[in-house]
Scaffold this motif. Structure first.
Motif, PDB file in Angstrom:
ATOM      1  N   TRP A  35      11.757 -12.706   6.924  1.00  0.00           N
ATOM      2  CA  TRP A  35      10.853 -12.279   5.796  1.00  0.00           C
ATOM      3  C   TRP A  35       9.449 -12.212   6.353  1.00  0.00           C
ATOM      4  O   TRP A  35       8.748 -11.318   5.940  1.00  0.00           O
ATOM      5  N   LEU A  36       8.965 -13.266   7.127  1.00  0.00           N
ATOM      6  CA  LEU A  36       7.585 -13.174   7.509  1.00  0.00           C
ATOM      7  C   LEU A  36       7.349 -12.036   8.343  1.00  0.00           C
ATOM      8  O   LEU A  36       6.262 -11.631   8.426  1.00  0.00           O
ATOM      9  N   GLU A  37       8.308 -11.509   9.329  1.00  0.00           N
ATOM     10  CA  GLU A  37       8.007 -10.425  10.230  1.00  0.00           C
ATOM     11  C   GLU A  37       8.398  -8.909   9.664  1.00  0.00           C
ATOM     12  O   GLU A  37       7.593  -8.174   9.964  1.00  0.00           O
ATOM     13  N   ALA A  38       8.957  -9.050   8.666  1.00  0.00           N
ATOM     14  CA  ALA A  38       9.344  -7.839   7.884  1.00  0.00           C
ATOM     15  C   ALA A  38       8.042  -7.272   7.078  1.00  0.00           C
ATOM     16  O   ALA A  38       7.488  -8.236   6.438  1.00  0.00           O
ATOM     17  N   PRO A  39       7.887  -5.994   7.089  1.00  0.00           N
ATOM     18  CA  PRO A  39       6.967  -5.447   6.243  1.00  0.00           C
ATOM     19  C   PRO A  39       6.960  -6.115   4.714  1.00  0.00           C
ATOM     20  O   PRO A  39       8.392  -5.797   3.983  1.00  0.00           O
ATOM     21  N   LEU A  40       5.976  -6.573   3.939  1.00  0.00           N
ATOM     22  CA  LEU A  40       6.220  -6.843   2.565  1.00  0.00           C
ATOM     23  C   LEU A  40       5.103  -6.023   1.815  1.00  0.00           C
ATOM     24  O   LEU A  40       4.054  -5.833   1.965  1.00  0.00           O
ATOM     25  N   PHE A  41       5.947  -5.001   0.718  1.00  0.00           N
ATOM     26  CA  PHE A  41       5.073  -4.395  -0.257  1.00  0.00           C
ATOM     27  C   PHE A  41       4.953  -4.822  -1.578  1.00  0.00           C
ATOM     28  O   PHE A  41       5.760  -5.951  -1.970  1.00  0.00           O
ATOM     29  N   GLY A  42       3.779  -5.007  -2.197  1.00  0.00           N
ATOM     30  CA  GLY A  42       3.275  -5.620  -3.235  1.00  0.00           C
ATOM     31  C   GLY A  42       2.949  -4.564  -4.292  1.00  0.00           C
ATOM     32  O   GLY A  42       2.579  -3.509  -4.311  1.00  0.00           O
ATOM     33  N   PHE A  43       3.443  -4.943  -5.527  1.00  0.00           N
ATOM     34  CA  PHE A  43       2.962  -4.044  -6.696  1.00  0.00           C
ATOM     35  C   PHE A  43       2.572  -5.312  -7.978  1.00  0.00           C
ATOM     36  O   PHE A  43       3.067  -6.182  -8.255  1.00  0.00           O
ATOM     37  N   VAL A  44       1.311  -4.904  -8.469  1.00  0.00           N
ATOM     38  CA  VAL A  44       0.798  -5.673  -9.503  1.00  0.00           C
ATOM     39  C   VAL A  44       0.221  -4.615 -10.483  1.00  0.00           C
ATOM     40  O   VAL A  44      -0.648  -4.099 -10.221  1.00  0.00           O
ATOM     41  N   GLY A  45       0.589  -4.723 -11.607  1.00  0.00           N
ATOM     42  CA  GLY A  45       0.280  -3.863 -12.730  1.00  0.00           C
ATOM     43  C   GLY A  45       1.425  -3.899 -13.938  1.00  0.00           C
ATOM     44  O   GLY A  45       2.426  -4.593 -14.146  1.00  0.00           O
ATOM     45  N   ARG A  46       0.844  -2.939 -14.982  1.00  0.00           N
ATOM     46  CA  ARG A  46       1.573  -2.844 -16.114  1.00  0.00           C
ATOM     47  C   ARG A  46       2.966  -1.919 -15.669  1.00  0.00           C
ATOM     48  O   ARG A  46       3.101  -1.044 -15.039  1.00  0.00           O
TER      49      ARG A  46
END
Length: 506
Positions: free
Chosen positions: A316-327
């Motif tokens: 998990w730490l090496e894999a790309p991580l996408f974030g989403f914060v919003g409505r």
């Protein structure tokens, strides 16, 4: 100048969206430019709870008409030092019958609109107008009244009837919310019938508080230059394109990109994140540590068992991580992400974190994905200021596929935190994110990834472009650094607002 800033929400007192962030930051920036500013908002129960130990001072009392009855409004002042992040005095309009309720400013606890929202914000607007005209005994009268969105739109109409009134500026944060109510509400509020006509507050037989601002404010601003152009088009204007085109042609509609509070959204001083960093120091290592903290936290929130966490954590730490914060609503392009997820899960090693709330369908679909892919997708349904900061600091990339976005703030936060955003080309996203083309990278201009149609295939292409660059570590770090070097503090925006207050074009 003396500026009365009227709003329905202001962070950190109360927040449902970007309006609160603007209301919590712009007044302080205006004060830093040697202006006198007062923020005025309703005394909601949640706000009174926050100021209870701040010794609010009673400064005025005014009787104001509502729907068939009169209300006694007490105006309370909270000193600037009580909330340093706001930095200016706060005036609270206390009408318990209208504002002393649970829930957020607009919605009851069951998620539906308060049945009397029209009366609530019309009465609030009446109080603001009385204060602006100096008729309540407060020894301070503004040169400018700055109103925001439909909840304060009526202030502009009421002040238009006055002699020797302050100048008025109306900011549109989102045209999608017009504040439309039946003609009967206008009548019950005993508002002047001279305002009721097609070139006034009447809109297709309804009473529009948004139109009150569009028609009667001396100047209209909106929160990005591109959105100022978009709202003159039928697609984005919700029936008000004629008014907006006319006001734009006169130079009375001006787009000013929002800033961000760099004392709140700054990875070098952010108290919400585990490891602080800056563009000069610790950017690469601290972001990875924050990513580890974020993954640990979301593993707990999503009830992933300890054995699975231990077995998968390094990957998990090496894999790309996408974030989403919003409505979680259609406007934000959540459906576009959901449509693209199966392909992205199948053809990439990317993982995803979602924080937000909204339409039940989207909430349920994201939770369903989290349950089916507990090692790839993690979801938190709700609002959390802390998690919002942690996602910006810990994710590798930030998703903002909005169909329309008047300004957007999270893409600005993402740039500040070295988390390149992936955005649709619209509104403030188009004004603030420069695509990572080879030419833009070579010229030290690139800051993120842009696609040009709110469709799954276009979004997927942008994600794949981001993943390709993410694999080139030195180039990726260059992209992060360029983004973090951008300046989006409020000072420049505040200077533009001062020009508008003075009647100049921005």
């Amino acid at each position: 100048m003396k500026v009365l800033f009227a709003t329905s929400e202001a962070h950190p007192l109360i927040k449902t969206g970007g309006l609160a962030d603007v209301s919590g930051s712009l007044p302080k920036a205006l004060k830093a430019l040697k202006n006198q500013v007062r923020i005025i908002l309703p005394a909601y129960r949640a706000v009174l709870d926050k100021v209870a130990d701040k010794s609010p001072k009673h400064i005025a009392r005014v009787e104001v008409g509502g729907c068939g009855r009169h209300y006694q409004a007490d105006v309370l002042e909270v000193k600037a030092k009580s909330f340093p992040s706001l930095g200016v005095p706060i005036w609270l309009v206390d009408i318990p019958e209208l504002f002393d309720r649970p829930g957020n400013p607009y919605l009851a606890q069951d998620g539906t609109d308060w049945w009397d929202n029209g009366e609530r914000f019309a009465v609030f607007s009446k109080v603001v107008a009385e204060i602006a005209m100096g008729r309540v005994g407060v020894k301070w009268q503004p040169d400018v009244v700055h109103t925001n969105d439909w909840q304060t739109g009526l202030v502009n109409a009421l002040l238009s009837l006055e002699q020797d009134r302050p100048r008025t500026v109306f900011t549109i944060h989102n045209m999608a919310y017009p504040g439309n109510y039946p003609e009967s509400l206008f009548a019950q509020l005993e508002l002047p019938w001279s305002l009721w006509h097609m070139n006034g507050v009447e809109f297709w037989g309804h009473f529009s508080m948004l139109k009150s601002g569009l028609i009667y404010a001396d100047r209209i601003t909106t929160v990005s230059p591109t959105y100022a152009k978009e709202i003159c088009l039928n697609e984005y204007a919700y029936g008000f394109e004629g008014i907006l085109q006319e006001r734009s042609q006169k130079g009375h509609l001006i787009g000013i990109l929002n800033g961000i509070d760099d004392q709140v959204w700054n990875p070098e001083v952010d108290e919400f994140i585990a490891h602080q960093y800056s563009v000069e120091k610790g950017r690469v290592s601290a972001k990875k540590k924050n990513k580890a903290k974020l993954l640990e936290e979301f593993s707990i929130l999503n009830h992933v068992n300890e054995e699975e966490v231990s077995a998968n954590f390094d990957r998990w730490l090496e894999a790309p991580l996408f974030g989403f914060v919003g409505r979680l609503v259609w406007q934000k392009g959540v459906d576009v992400v959901l449509e693209a997820l199966p392909n992205l899960l199948k053809h990439t090693d990317a993982n995803f974190i979602f924080v937000g709330s909204g339409e039940k369908y989207f909430e349920e679909k994201l939770m369903e994905y989290s349950q089916h892919y507990p090692k790839r997708i993690w979801t938190y349904i709700g609002y959390s200021e802390k998690l919002g900061h942690e996602v910006e600091a810990g994710a590798d990339m930030f998703l903002m596929p909005s169909r329309f976005e008047p300004c957007g703030l999270n893409q600005l936060y993402s740039l500040a935190y070295g988390t390149p955003p992936i955005v649709n080309f619209t509104g403030g996203l188009a004004d603030s994110v420069i695509p990572a083309t080879s030419e833009n990278l070579a010229n030290h201009l690139a800051t993120g990834f842009v696609f040009y149609e709110p469709a799954a295939y276009a979004f997927e292409e942008a994600v794949h472009s981001a993943l390709a660059l993410f694999a080139k570590k030195r180039t990726w770090q260059k992209l992060q650094k360029i983004g973090m070097q951008q300046s989006f503090d409020w000072r420049n925006s505040a200077q533009q607002y001062l020009k508008v207050y003075q009647g100049e074009e921005s």
